[in-house]
Design a protein around this motif. Structure first.
Motif, short mmCIF file in Angstrom:
data_model
loop_
_atom_site.label_atom_id
_atom_site.label_comp_id
_atom_site.label_asym_id
_atom_site.label_seq_id
_atom_site.Cartn_x
_atom_site.Cartn_y
_atom_site.Cartn_z
N ALA B 37 55.09 88.38 -81.33
CA ALA B 37 54.19 89.00 -80.35
C ALA B 37 52.83 88.26 -80.46
O ALA B 37 52.15 87.20 -79.54
CB ALA B 37 53.79 90.20 -79.80
N TYR B 38 51.70 88.33 -82.12
CA TYR B 38 50.64 87.62 -82.07
C TYR B 38 50.91 86.16 -82.05
O TYR B 38 50.31 85.75 -81.54
CB TYR B 38 50.49 87.99 -83.28
N THR B 39 51.90 85.76 -82.38
CA THR B 39 52.70 84.38 -83.46
C THR B 39 52.68 83.66 -81.78
O THR B 39 52.37 82.53 -81.52
CB THR B 39 53.83 84.09 -84.04
N PHE B 40 53.56 84.75 -81.29
CA PHE B 40 53.69 83.86 -80.14
C PHE B 40 52.66 83.48 -79.37
O PHE B 40 52.21 82.64 -78.28
CB PHE B 40 55.01 84.67 -78.83
N THR B 41 51.90 84.87 -78.94
CA THR B 41 50.35 84.45 -78.18
C THR B 41 49.76 83.42 -78.53
O THR B 41 49.36 82.12 -77.96
CB THR B 41 49.77 85.84 -78.32
N SER B 56 53.15 86.37 -70.79
CA SER B 56 53.57 87.67 -70.40
C SER B 56 55.14 87.53 -70.43
O SER B 56 55.23 88.69 -71.05
CB SER B 56 52.66 88.63 -69.39
N GLN B 57 55.51 86.95 -69.71
CA GLN B 57 57.35 86.94 -69.57
C GLN B 57 57.66 86.26 -71.34
O GLN B 57 58.13 86.79 -71.73
CB GLN B 57 57.86 85.62 -69.44
N ALA B 58 56.72 85.35 -72.38
CA ALA B 58 57.11 84.82 -73.86
C ALA B 58 57.09 86.35 -74.06
O ALA B 58 57.55 86.74 -75.09
CB ALA B 58 55.92 84.37 -73.93
N LEU B 59 56.42 87.42 -74.41
CA LEU B 59 55.60 88.61 -74.95
C LEU B 59 57.06 89.87 -74.44
O LEU B 59 57.60 89.97 -75.57
CB LEU B 59 54.62 88.94 -74.46
N THR B 60 57.09 89.84 -72.85
CA THR B 60 58.60 90.11 -72.56
C THR B 60 59.32 89.70 -73.58
O THR B 60 59.66 90.61 -74.35
CB THR B 60 58.94 90.25 -71.65
N TYR B 61 59.51 88.62 -73.54
CA TYR B 61 60.97 88.47 -74.31
C TYR B 61 61.01 88.79 -75.80
O TYR B 61 61.55 88.48 -76.25
CB TYR B 61 61.18 86.72 -74.03
N PHE B 133 50.44 94.95 -75.14
CA PHE B 133 51.00 94.20 -74.77
C PHE B 133 50.81 93.98 -73.23
O PHE B 133 51.79 94.72 -72.27
CB PHE B 133 51.48 92.95 -75.48
N ASP B 134 50.20 93.44 -72.51
CA ASP B 134 51.08 92.67 -71.05
C ASP B 134 52.65 92.15 -70.49
O ASP B 134 52.55 90.85 -70.81
CB ASP B 134 50.07 92.20 -70.35
N LEU B 135 52.85 93.28 -70.67
CA LEU B 135 54.67 92.56 -70.36
C LEU B 135 54.43 92.65 -68.73
O LEU B 135 54.37 92.64 -68.26
CB LEU B 135 56.03 93.46 -70.92
N ALA B 136 55.96 91.45 -68.20
CA ALA B 136 55.66 91.62 -67.99
C ALA B 136 57.54 92.26 -66.99
O ALA B 136 58.68 91.60 -67.05
CB ALA B 136 56.66 89.85 -66.92
N LEU B 137 57.56 92.99 -66.59
CA LEU B 137 58.51 94.36 -66.33
C LEU B 137 59.20 94.52 -65.29
O LEU B 137 57.95 94.07 -64.12
CB LEU B 137 58.10 95.74 -66.96
N PRO B 138 60.44 94.09 -64.87
CA PRO B 138 60.79 94.02 -63.52
C PRO B 138 60.32 95.72 -62.77
O PRO B 138 60.56 96.13 -62.58
CB PRO B 138 61.83 93.56 -63.21
N ALA B 139 60.17 94.93 -61.12
CA ALA B 139 59.62 95.86 -60.67
C ALA B 139 60.91 96.76 -59.89
O ALA B 139 60.93 97.90 -59.55
CB ALA B 139 58.67 96.08 -59.35
N ASP B 140 61.65 95.62 -59.78
CA ASP B 140 63.15 95.82 -58.33
C ASP B 140 64.16 96.59 -59.22
O ASP B 140 64.27 95.70 -60.53
CB ASP B 140 63.27 94.13 -58.06
N PRO B 141 64.29 97.91 -59.40
CA PRO B 141 65.36 98.36 -59.79
C PRO B 141 67.36 97.61 -60.32
O PRO B 141 67.36 97.89 -61.37
CB PRO B 141 65.82 99.92 -59.71
N LEU B 142 67.07 97.04 -59.43
CA LEU B 142 69.05 96.47 -59.19
C LEU B 142 68.38 95.02 -60.66
O LEU B 142 69.56 94.45 -61.12
CB LEU B 142 68.02 95.15 -57.95
N VAL B 143 67.52 94.40 -60.67
CA VAL B 143 66.87 94.08 -61.94
C VAL B 143 67.68 94.21 -63.66
O VAL B 143 68.01 94.21 -64.37
CB VAL B 143 65.47 93.19 -62.04
N TRP B 144 66.31 96.07 -63.22
CA TRP B 144 67.26 96.79 -64.17
C TRP B 144 68.55 96.91 -64.56
O TRP B 144 69.35 96.32 -65.60
CB TRP B 144 66.21 97.38 -64.17
N VAL B 145 69.40 96.97 -63.64
CA VAL B 145 70.72 97.29 -63.66
C VAL B 145 71.43 95.63 -64.02
O VAL B 145 72.37 95.57 -64.96
CB VAL B 145 71.03 97.47 -62.29
N ALA B 146 71.25 94.74 -63.56
CA ALA B 146 71.74 93.88 -63.48
C ALA B 146 71.48 92.77 -65.36
O ALA B 146 71.76 92.38 -65.53
CB ALA B 146 71.06 92.07 -62.42
#
Lengths: 283, 266
Positions: B37-41, B56-61, B133-146
């Protein structure tokens, strides 16, 4: 299982060390002979080891295909960190990399076999399945270091020249101590060899990047608590003429040999405590 | 069908037995997550929007990578070592007598293993990563299912590759070399070292077309909302396509291999 007076109690510390080194050499030589029985297989494994670590550097190159500097450091500078960390860890891994099998030996009870032999247990565990293929990692680290030294424009002084081999050797000893301490920990937590991996493999991965990349607290942690910063960050920054991100005196860069000695002593003590607390499996 | 459910549950339970090892693994995944996460930052500080991700998407990755490392077995590990050992020792003959298909048996077993590792070694590092870290977590539960569907397909692709590797032991006896090369290639081309969208030119195109992109790159992109609607269907089709091709290849190889089995001493 209680231990009878073994070689360790009769010989005293110096004799014990000598016996350990001798045993280590013999066991390692045996494993080398057995590996060399299948030369093609060995060549493939060594090449694989080389390539595995090489892909790390390819990742770094891919990063630098997008940027000119990472944490304020150029590719040759990062390659200097990468090469020194890789060579130091590779050396420790070659000599002590088998230590993480201790947990398995405690679980299945085969450690008992080693205890009854008149040879220091540490030497037996460390040399067990000695894998010459790990030269692949060292070679890769040294090649990257060679590249860095060729490209970097360093104002060499005799002290700086001396710093490079000393830092690799001390770094290897620090990593080797982590291997031994990690193995000692496995006497209690037999399944926890991965914890050791996070300090050894994780530590090298971290040291491959400049310290400016990481949060100050993390840098503090590996400077004052688990002294991984002495493997290469502090001495390398002296060679590169760069300041250390923490406000510490610059002579810390010369401490690696001392720190290495201290780590050895601590790891040795941890090992003895661990070994003494060992109870065999079953009744 | 029921027998495979039992086998899958067995695979799950078997890995669940190693509690200390799981905790140690969680710790390792967290440590590596922090380092990466630090190197990506540092990388994204220089080049925001690199590879089409914001920071934040990169950190989520990074943290998805740690969560899926064991789940989709990007570094190998799992059933294939055991299967190779059974082939080498001849125990495979017993397996072939069982009233269960060899490939489906091990697939079920591997799905159980993957489910455990997703829960056991995925959830906690991801949660710790989200705290730090500030992650880009999906708010839509359907995305989690997908996302979970994409992970499941990724596990099947990973299984299919490792099944082929394991069967090579029928011919090579010692499949360790093939296994090592496969995990090396797999780790690199799954996007664990860097997201495949950062690979330049032809290498990038190749990396995204290879089956290993189904292991991390696609699930991560689904999680980050890069594939929606028709694009999501296409991503699934890519994963399912590779799964079908590789499973069929495994099936053919299995038929060839079992014709060759000569039981020692039999």
């Amino acid at each position: 299982m209680s231990r009878t007076a073994g070689a360790e109690d009769v010989l005293g510390p110096v004799g014990q060390l000598r016996a350990g080194v001798r045993a280590y050499r013999m066991i390692a030589a045996m494993w080398i002979r057995s590996t060399m029985a299948y030369r093609a297989s060995f060549a493939m494994a060594a090449l694989g080891n080389f390539a595995a670590t090489g892909l790390d550097f390819v990742g770094l190159l891919l990063m630098f295909s997008h940027v000119d500097a990472l944490g304020g450091y150029t590719l040759p500078e990062v390659a200097f960190f990468y090469g020194t960390a890789g060579a130091a860890f590779g050396l420790a891994d070659l000599v002590m990399g088998s230590m993480d099998r201790l947990g398995r030996r405690v679980r299945d009870g085969t450690l008992d076999t080693l205890l009854v032999r008149p040879v220091p247990v540490l030497a037996q565990i460390a040399a067990d399945r000695f894998a010459l293929r790990r030269l692949g990692r060292i070679t890769q680290g040294l090649l990257v270091l060679g590249y860095a030294l060729m490209v970097l424009d360093i104002a060499w002084t005799p002290l700086k020249v001396l710093m490079v081999p000393v830092m690799i050797l001390s770094g290897a000893v620090i990593f080797a101590s982590v291997f031994v301490a990690g193995a000692a920990f496995q006497f209690w937590a037999q399944d926890a060899s991965e914890v050791q991996n996070s300090f050894t493999y994780g530590g090298t991965t971290m040291l491959q990047y400049p310290p400016t990349v990481f949060a100050k607290d993390l840098v503090r942690g590996v400077t004052f608590v688990l002294p991984l910063a002495f493997v290469n960050w502090l001495p390398a920054l002296y060679v590169l003429d760069r300041p250390y991100p923490l406000d510490v005196p610059s002579w810390l860069a010369f401490l690696p040999p001392l720190i290495a000695g201290g780590c050895c002593a601590l790891a040795g003590a941890a090992w003895r405590v661990g070994l003494r607390s060992y109870r065999s499996t079953g009744s | 069908m029921r027998v495979y459910a039992v086998v899958a549950a067995g695979g799950f339970r078997r890995h669940a037995t190693y509690r200390v090892a799981t905790a140690a693994g969680m710790f390792t995944n967290t440590v590596f997550g922090f380092i990466l996460a630090y190197t990506f930052t540092a990388l994204w500080d220089e080049r925001p929007q690199l590879g089409g991700y914001d920071l934040s998407q990169a950190l989520t990755y990074v943290w998805i990578g740690q969560a899926l490392l064991m789940t989709t077995a990007m570094m190998g590990g799992g059933f294939e070592n055991e299967l190779m050992e059974r082939i080498r020792t001849g125990d495979i003959a017993i397996d072939l007598y069982r009233p269960a298909d060899l490939q489906f048996f091990w697939l079920a077993n591997d799905l159980g293993r993957a489910a455990f590792h997703l829960l056991g070694r995925g959830v906690v590092p991801m949660a710790l990563g989200a705290l730090a870290f500030d992650l880009a977590l999906p708010a839509d539960p359907l995305v989690w299912v997908a996302f979970l569907c994409a992970v499941a397909l990724g596990v099947v692709v990973s299984f299919a590759v490792r099944f082929l590797v394991a069967l090579s032991a029928f011919w090579l006896l010692d499949g360790a070399g093939v296994a090592q090369i496969t995990w090396l290639v797999g780790l690199f081309f799954s996007g664990m070292v860097l997201p495949l969208t950062l690979f330049p030119g032809g290498l990038g195109t190749l990396a995204q077309a290879l089956p290993w992109s189904a292991l991390l790159q696609i699930p991560a992109d689904v999680f980050l909302g890069k594939h929606t609607g028709w694009g999501l269907a296409q991503a699934y089709a890519f994963q399912a396509g590779w799964a079908a091709v590789l499973l069929t290849a495994g099936r053919l190889l299995q038929t060839l291999a079992t014709r060759r089995v000569v039981v020692q001493g039999g």
